[in-house]
Design an enzyme around this catalytic site. Structure first.
Site, PDB file in Angstrom:
ATOM      1  N   HIS A 179       2.171   1.613  -3.498  1.00 39.07           N
ATOM      2  CA  HIS A 179       1.047   2.049  -4.327  1.00 39.07           C
ATOM      3  C   HIS A 179       0.792   3.548  -4.162  1.00 39.07           C
ATOM      4  O   HIS A 179       0.524   4.254  -5.126  1.00 39.07           O
ATOM      5  CB  HIS A 179      -0.204   1.243  -3.942  1.00 39.07           C
ATOM      6  CG  HIS A 179      -1.458   1.683  -4.607  1.00 39.07           C
ATOM      7  ND1 HIS A 179      -2.400   2.449  -3.953  1.00 39.07           N
ATOM      8  CD2 HIS A 179      -1.935   1.471  -5.856  1.00 39.07           C
ATOM      9  CE1 HIS A 179      -3.402   2.693  -4.785  1.00 39.07           C
ATOM     10  NE2 HIS A 179      -3.151   2.114  -5.942  1.00 39.07           N
ATOM     11  N   ARG A 210       0.834  -1.208   0.000  1.00 36.17           N
ATOM     12  CA  ARG A 210       0.000   0.000   0.000  1.00 36.17           C
ATOM     13  C   ARG A 210       0.868   1.258   0.000  1.00 36.17           C
ATOM     14  O   ARG A 210       0.521   2.248  -0.634  1.00 36.17           O
ATOM     15  CB  ARG A 210      -0.957  -0.007   1.198  1.00 36.17           C
ATOM     16  CG  ARG A 210      -1.966   1.116   1.073  1.00 36.17           C
ATOM     17  CD  ARG A 210      -3.369   0.756   1.462  1.00 36.17           C
ATOM     18  NE  ARG A 210      -3.981  -0.366   0.860  1.00 36.17           N
ATOM     19  CZ  ARG A 210      -4.743  -0.345  -0.241  1.00 36.17           C
ATOM     20  NH1 ARG A 210      -4.937   0.796  -0.891  1.00 36.17           N
ATOM     21  NH2 ARG A 210      -5.302  -1.430  -0.688  1.00 36.17           N
TER      22      ARG A 210
END
Length: 195
Positions: free
Chosen positions: A38, A35
């Site tokens: 990302h 995450r």
């Protein structure tokens, strides 16, 4: 926590995994690494982040048990979805030897007490101030950004022995810190995995 994942996010994670094999990481570590990468489109976070699965499990449990989440700035709060946060920056003032961010940490600690999750993505002085308090945090996400004090404050966090997510470099920021918290927020609990 059940949530609908947009097709763009699904494709983004597919492309991330095509460029970087994250299967070697334990589940919570993998969730945080993916995450954070990302959020920044920066694969270097895979080797820059520092955390342990044990600390992540402790933070994950506290988060899903309702522990307060404290942030250093509103930009971090804006990035944390599906969870209320405490940010006292608007109430804080600077003084001799104390930045607004450091004062905001003191005010937030007076409000929430020990056992909170602390998410610091902007101000190294906020992280430095947190380390002076007896906050007994469930987890500190210490990812402030900058050329002055950021790497040093994160090194001090690691040296403190507190349960933490940090990184070695000067990189970081609000989006990255919020992404690390969201990784734990989105990761299922044992009861959700069973159902």
């Amino acid at each position: 926590m059940n949530r609908t994942v947009h097709p763009i996010e699904q494709e983004s994670f597919r492309r991330l995994r095509a460029r970087l094999d994250t299967s070697c990481f334990p589940p919570l570590t993998r969730a945080v690494v993916e995450r954070v990468i990302h959020s920044a489109a920066d694969l270097e976070y895979a080797t820059d982040l520092v955390m342990t699965e044990e600390h992540l499990a402790q933070g994950h449990f506290a988060l899903h048990s309702g522990a307060p989440v404290v942030v250093d700035v509103e930009m971090v709060a804006a990035g944390i979805t599906r969870r209320e946060t405490v940010c006292r920056l608007r109430d804080a003032g600077a003084g001799p030897g104390l930045t607004r961010s450091a004062h905001a940490v003191r005010l937030a600690y007076e409000e929430v007490g020990p056992g909170a999750l602390w998410v610091i993505g902007c101000a190294p002085t906020a992280l430095e101030e947190l380390l002076t308090l007896d906050a007994s945090p469930a987890l500190v996400i210490g990812l402030p950004v900058g050329f002055v004090g950021a790497a040093e404050s994160k090194a001090a966090l690691r040296d403190s022995g507190l349960p933490a997510i940090s990184n070695v470099s000067e990189k970081g920021g609000s989006a990255v810190a919020a992404a690390a918290l969201n990784a734990l927020l989105y990761h299922p609990t044992s009861s959700e995995e069973i159902s």
